[in-house]
Write a protein that holds these residues in place. Sequence first.
Motif, PDB file in Angstrom:
ATOM      1  N   LEU A   1       0.949  -0.996  -0.075  1.00  0.00           N
ATOM      2  CA  LEU A   1      -0.235  -0.436  -0.208  1.00  0.00           C
ATOM      3  C   LEU A   1       0.464   1.638   0.056  1.00  0.00           C
ATOM      4  O   LEU A   1       1.817   1.658   1.299  1.00  0.00           O
ATOM      5  CB  LEU A   1      -0.629  -0.708   1.150  1.00  0.00           C
ATOM      6  CG  LEU A   1      -2.324   1.104   0.839  1.00  0.00           C
ATOM      7  CD1 LEU A   1      -2.970   1.036   0.092  1.00  0.00           C
ATOM      8  CD2 LEU A   1      -2.602   1.011   2.390  1.00  0.00           C
ATOM      9  N   SER A   2       1.191   1.922  -1.558  1.00  0.00           N
ATOM     10  CA  SER A   2       1.490   3.112  -1.015  1.00  0.00           C
ATOM     11  C   SER A   2       1.090   4.385  -1.502  1.00  0.00           C
ATOM     12  O   SER A   2      -0.071   4.734  -1.601  1.00  0.00           O
ATOM     13  CB  SER A   2       2.224   2.873  -2.592  1.00  0.00           C
ATOM     14  OG  SER A   2       2.326   3.956  -3.008  1.00  0.00           O
TER      15      SER A   2
ATOM     16  N   THR B   1       1.626  -0.714  11.634  1.00  0.00           N
ATOM     17  CA  THR B   1       1.396   0.374  10.542  1.00  0.00           C
ATOM     18  C   THR B   1       0.564   1.386  10.829  1.00  0.00           C
ATOM     19  O   THR B   1       0.985   2.575   9.955  1.00  0.00           O
ATOM     20  CB  THR B   1       0.275  -0.585   9.735  1.00  0.00           C
ATOM     21  OG1 THR B   1       1.253  -1.643   9.595  1.00  0.00           O
ATOM     22  CG2 THR B   1       0.123   0.060   8.173  1.00  0.00           C
ATOM     23  N   LEU B   2      -0.044   1.637  11.316  1.00  0.00           N
ATOM     24  CA  LEU B   2      -0.922   2.697  11.587  1.00  0.00           C
ATOM     25  C   LEU B   2       0.139   4.363  12.508  1.00  0.00           C
ATOM     26  O   LEU B   2      -0.513   5.335  11.861  1.00  0.00           O
ATOM     27  CB  LEU B   2      -2.039   2.534  13.290  1.00  0.00           C
ATOM     28  CG  LEU B   2      -3.558   1.419  12.545  1.00  0.00           C
ATOM     29  CD1 LEU B   2      -3.769   1.094  13.927  1.00  0.00           C
ATOM     30  CD2 LEU B   2      -4.209   1.885  11.391  1.00  0.00           C
ATOM     31  N   ALA B   3       1.282   3.604  12.938  1.00  0.00           N
ATOM     32  CA  ALA B   3       2.249   4.730  13.481  1.00  0.00           C
ATOM     33  C   ALA B   3       2.330   5.484  11.934  1.00  0.00           C
ATOM     34  O   ALA B   3       2.492   6.386  11.944  1.00  0.00           O
ATOM     35  CB  ALA B   3       2.921   4.409  13.786  1.00  0.00           C
ATOM     36  N   SER B   4       2.905   4.752  11.084  1.00  0.00           N
ATOM     37  CA  SER B   4       3.432   4.625   9.833  1.00  0.00           C
ATOM     38  C   SER B   4       2.346   5.458   9.352  1.00  0.00           C
ATOM     39  O   SER B   4       3.067   6.880   8.658  1.00  0.00           O
ATOM     40  CB  SER B   4       3.959   3.570   9.149  1.00  0.00           C
ATOM     41  OG  SER B   4       4.621   2.464   9.504  1.00  0.00           O
TER      42      SER B   4
ATOM     43  N   ALA C   1       2.758   9.655   7.718  1.00  0.00           N
ATOM     44  CA  ALA C   1       3.317  10.523   6.460  1.00  0.00           C
ATOM     45  C   ALA C   1       2.411  10.972   6.508  1.00  0.00           C
ATOM     46  O   ALA C   1       1.628  12.256   5.819  1.00  0.00           O
ATOM     47  CB  ALA C   1       2.357   9.167   5.767  1.00  0.00           C
ATOM     48  N   LEU C   2       0.649  10.977   7.063  1.00  0.00           N
ATOM     49  CA  LEU C   2      -0.110  11.819   6.808  1.00  0.00           C
ATOM     50  C   LEU C   2       0.237  13.336   8.157  1.00  0.00           C
ATOM     51  O   LEU C   2      -0.925  14.308   7.593  1.00  0.00           O
ATOM     52  CB  LEU C   2      -1.511  11.609   7.726  1.00  0.00           C
ATOM     53  CG  LEU C   2      -2.056  10.051   6.584  1.00  0.00           C
ATOM     54  CD1 LEU C   2      -3.171   9.392   7.325  1.00  0.00           C
ATOM     55  CD2 LEU C   2      -2.497  10.791   4.978  1.00  0.00           C
ATOM     56  N   GLY C   3       0.955  12.527   9.198  1.00  0.00           N
ATOM     57  CA  GLY C   3       0.762  14.263  10.566  1.00  0.00           C
ATOM     58  C   GLY C   3      -0.914  13.756  11.073  1.00  0.00           C
ATOM     59  O   GLY C   3      -1.492  13.081  10.440  1.00  0.00           O
TER      60      GLY C   3
END
Length: 357
Positions: free
Chosen positions: A242-243, A261-264, A268-270
Amino acid sequence: MSKKKRRAHSGSDHLATFLIALVFVVPISAMVAAALFVPRTDELVMPAEKPSYMRIHKADFLDSRPVNLQLHWVDGTDLLAPAWSGTVTEVAVGPGQAVSTGSRVLRVDGVWRIAAHTDWPFFGPVSKDSAPGDVAAVNGLLASLGYSYSQGGWNSASLKGVRQLAVDLGVAGASQIGAFDPSWVIWIPADSVTVAAPLVSPGSIAPAAGQPVLSTPPRLSLVEVATSAPEGLPEDHEGWILSLKGLAVPFDGARIDAVDTLASFEGALGATGVEEVEARVERKEAVVGWQVPTSAVVVDADGNTCLARRSNGTEPDVVRVEVLSGSVGTARVDGQLSATDDVLVNPASVGTALQCS
């Protein structure tokens, strides 16, 4: 009435009857007769199309499908004070800053208080008389901060590390200290947290135990993945990613709730709290396959897939294939095919019923 007049009337009547028959009856009869000889539409037999062949070629395909992410957030948590007394003399963190173990957060009466991620918050002084679990937690903290520590229970190495820490924090009489003081640290629930805002300011009374010191932004609790692509989401998740905004994480399905994964995604989103964002599901590695029209691939009654091919003008034969991937109008297949093969593009239109098995 005289016979002559009666004959005149009779002649007129016959003429009128003849004209009526000529004008109405004959055309209607002709229409009926013509209708009887016109074949019904459902009895028409349309001629079959001529077989159409196309040369195939092999290529690398890096499938990529647009997806929509629905983001579910929960409120952030406040970081709480231990048992403090005194005055806040300095605040070292601000909105958007990351705080991890060892980060200086604020000063109370001139002594630095740092963040610490441990299995549980410290609730009392820790020394040689403390429970083994508490001693192990202090040794682990000292090790992560680069101070002297013990790999066993409390010993001289532990005491040395505590005193080194106290010196760096600015504790008065650090060389005489005999125990770790829990008021030196602010417990954080993860290796790193982002500050939404400090809730204290210089000059204010230090918050009491359990009162908020820092607020943290909203956290992702769930990401739901959906797509309008005709091929849908990959059923076999292996080999897909998922990119999103330069971030690539393994694709694990339509619901993503793994903490890492949620932390990643948060990184990326802030911590924006945005509820919807566009991304892509892509193959991690390219798939090598033969590119053929989707109309050429036949699925038989047993669920097998195949196509008809001819090579160098020979009589066509049936070849079993595996469909690797596809897009609108195109399938990527694997099978006993070669670069000299032409595949039958329109088997359904030429009346060819292929049996794959």
